[in-house]
Scaffold this motif. Structure first.
Motif, PDB file in Angstrom:
ATOM      1  N   THR A   7       0.847  -1.184   0.000  1.00 11.56           N
ATOM      2  CA  THR A   7       0.000   0.000   0.000  1.00 11.56           C
ATOM      3  C   THR A   7       0.883   1.233   0.000  1.00 11.56           C
ATOM      4  O   THR A   7       1.753   1.373   0.863  1.00 11.56           O
ATOM      5  N   LEU A   8       0.674   2.120  -0.977  1.00  9.24           N
ATOM      6  CA  LEU A   8       1.467   3.343  -1.058  1.00  9.24           C
ATOM      7  C   LEU A   8       1.419   4.094   0.267  1.00  9.24           C
ATOM      8  O   LEU A   8       0.360   4.226   0.875  1.00  9.24           O
ATOM      9  N   GLY A   9       2.587   4.553   0.706  1.00  4.20           N
ATOM     10  CA  GLY A   9       2.681   5.336   1.931  1.00  4.20           C
ATOM     11  C   GLY A   9       2.667   4.530   3.204  1.00  4.20           C
ATOM     12  O   GLY A   9       2.712   5.086   4.295  1.00  4.20           O
ATOM     13  N   LYS A  18       9.929   5.219   0.512  1.00  2.51           N
ATOM     14  CA  LYS A  18       9.718   6.509  -0.153  1.00  2.51           C
ATOM     15  C   LYS A  18      10.083   6.448  -1.631  1.00  2.51           C
ATOM     16  O   LYS A  18       9.368   6.968  -2.480  1.00  2.51           O
ATOM     17  N   ASP A  21       7.454   4.322  -3.395  1.00  3.11           N
ATOM     18  CA  ASP A  21       6.206   5.079  -3.550  1.00  3.11           C
ATOM     19  C   ASP A  21       6.300   6.022  -4.745  1.00  3.11           C
ATOM     20  O   ASP A  21       5.393   6.095  -5.576  1.00  3.11           O
ATOM     21  N   LYS A  22       7.409   6.751  -4.822  1.00  2.00           N
ATOM     22  CA  LYS A  22       7.584   7.729  -5.894  1.00  2.00           C
ATOM     23  C   LYS A  22       7.559   7.045  -7.265  1.00  2.00           C
ATOM     24  O   LYS A  22       6.939   7.533  -8.209  1.00  2.00           O
ATOM     25  N   LEU A  24       6.225   3.961  -8.014  1.00  4.10           N
ATOM     26  CA  LEU A  24       4.935   3.324  -8.260  1.00  4.10           C
ATOM     27  C   LEU A  24       3.859   4.329  -8.667  1.00  4.10           C
ATOM     28  O   LEU A  24       2.966   4.004  -9.456  1.00  4.10           O
ATOM     29  N   GLU A  25       3.925   5.547  -8.158  1.00  5.19           N
ATOM     30  CA  GLU A  25       2.926   6.564  -8.493  1.00  5.19           C
ATOM     31  C   GLU A  25       2.911   6.897  -9.989  1.00  5.19           C
ATOM     32  O   GLU A  25       1.903   7.360 -10.513  1.00  5.19           O
ATOM     33  N   THR A  26       4.019   6.658 -10.677  1.00  8.27           N
ATOM     34  CA  THR A  26       4.094   6.992 -12.102  1.00  8.27           C
ATOM     35  C   THR A  26       4.031   5.761 -13.005  1.00  8.27           C
ATOM     36  O   THR A  26       4.018   5.902 -14.220  1.00  8.27           O
ATOM     37  N   LYS A  28       2.584   2.154 -14.728  1.00 11.50           N
ATOM     38  CA  LYS A  28       1.347   1.585 -15.252  1.00 11.50           C
ATOM     39  C   LYS A  28       1.374   0.073 -15.035  1.00 11.50           C
ATOM     40  O   LYS A  28       2.431  -0.515 -14.901  1.00 11.50           O
ATOM     41  N   ILE A  60      -3.304  -2.954  -9.749  1.00  8.58           N
ATOM     42  CA  ILE A  60      -3.563  -1.719  -9.016  1.00  8.58           C
ATOM     43  C   ILE A  60      -4.957  -1.859  -8.409  1.00  8.58           C
ATOM     44  O   ILE A  60      -5.915  -2.132  -9.121  1.00  8.58           O
ATOM     45  N   GLU A  62      -7.920  -0.170  -5.787  1.00  6.73           N
ATOM     46  CA  GLU A  62      -8.420   0.958  -5.021  1.00  6.73           C
ATOM     47  C   GLU A  62      -9.045   0.383  -3.757  1.00  6.73           C
ATOM     48  O   GLU A  62      -9.885  -0.517  -3.826  1.00  6.73           O
TER      49      GLU A  62
END
Length: 142
Positions: A7-9, A18, A21-22, A24-26, A28, A60, A62
């Motif tokens: 889980t991010l964060g 960190k 996270d950075k 994975l946020e970008t 696909k 991914i 939600e």
């Protein structure tokens, strides 16, 4: 290679969280990234050469709080998006396939998959299922 859900964060992977996270946020779905971290950014003196992390994003999800009180007591992890915008209203007849029951990250022992048919809002099933169904669309997997 280690495959796990992250889980991010969450800081579940320590000091490398960190940078992961950075990245994975970008990323696909299906993408792989190799990240080279300096000693200072990775593990310090434990690994003076730094660290190389390979990330491969398979899915991914939600995760949303769907509890009546929005207190985190019922979380729904959407695996497949449903069709349209309609969700069941109280009094709607619902057919729900329950494949797994979890307590935190652990599967509940003795649980057997089953299909439930009930009227939403009538109290025929537990509040956790009522909360989840109220937010679901036809064909959604969660």
């Amino acid at each position: 290679r280690l495959h796990f859900e992250y889980t991010l964060g969450s800081a579940a992977i320590g000091r490398l969280g960190k940078v992961c996270d950075k990245a994975l946020e970008t990323m696909k779905r299906g993408e792989t990234a190799e990240i080279k971290c300096s000693e200072a950014y990775a593990y310090g003196d434990e690994h003076p050469a730094g660290a190389t992390v390979t990330l491969s994003l398979h899915e991914i999800y939600e995760v949303r709080d769907v509890s009546f009180a929005t207190d985190g007591s019922v979380l729904k992890k959407q695996v497949k998006e449903g069709e349209g915008d309609n969700t069941p209203k109280d009094g709607s007849r619902v057919k729900l396939r329950v494949e797994t029951a979890m307590h935190g990250a652990s599967v509940i022992n003795g649980f057997r998959a089953s299909t439930l048919e009930f009227v939403a809002g009538d109290g025929e099933v537990c509040d956790a299922l009522e909360c989840a169904v109220a937010e679901m669309k036809r064909g959604e997997r969660a």
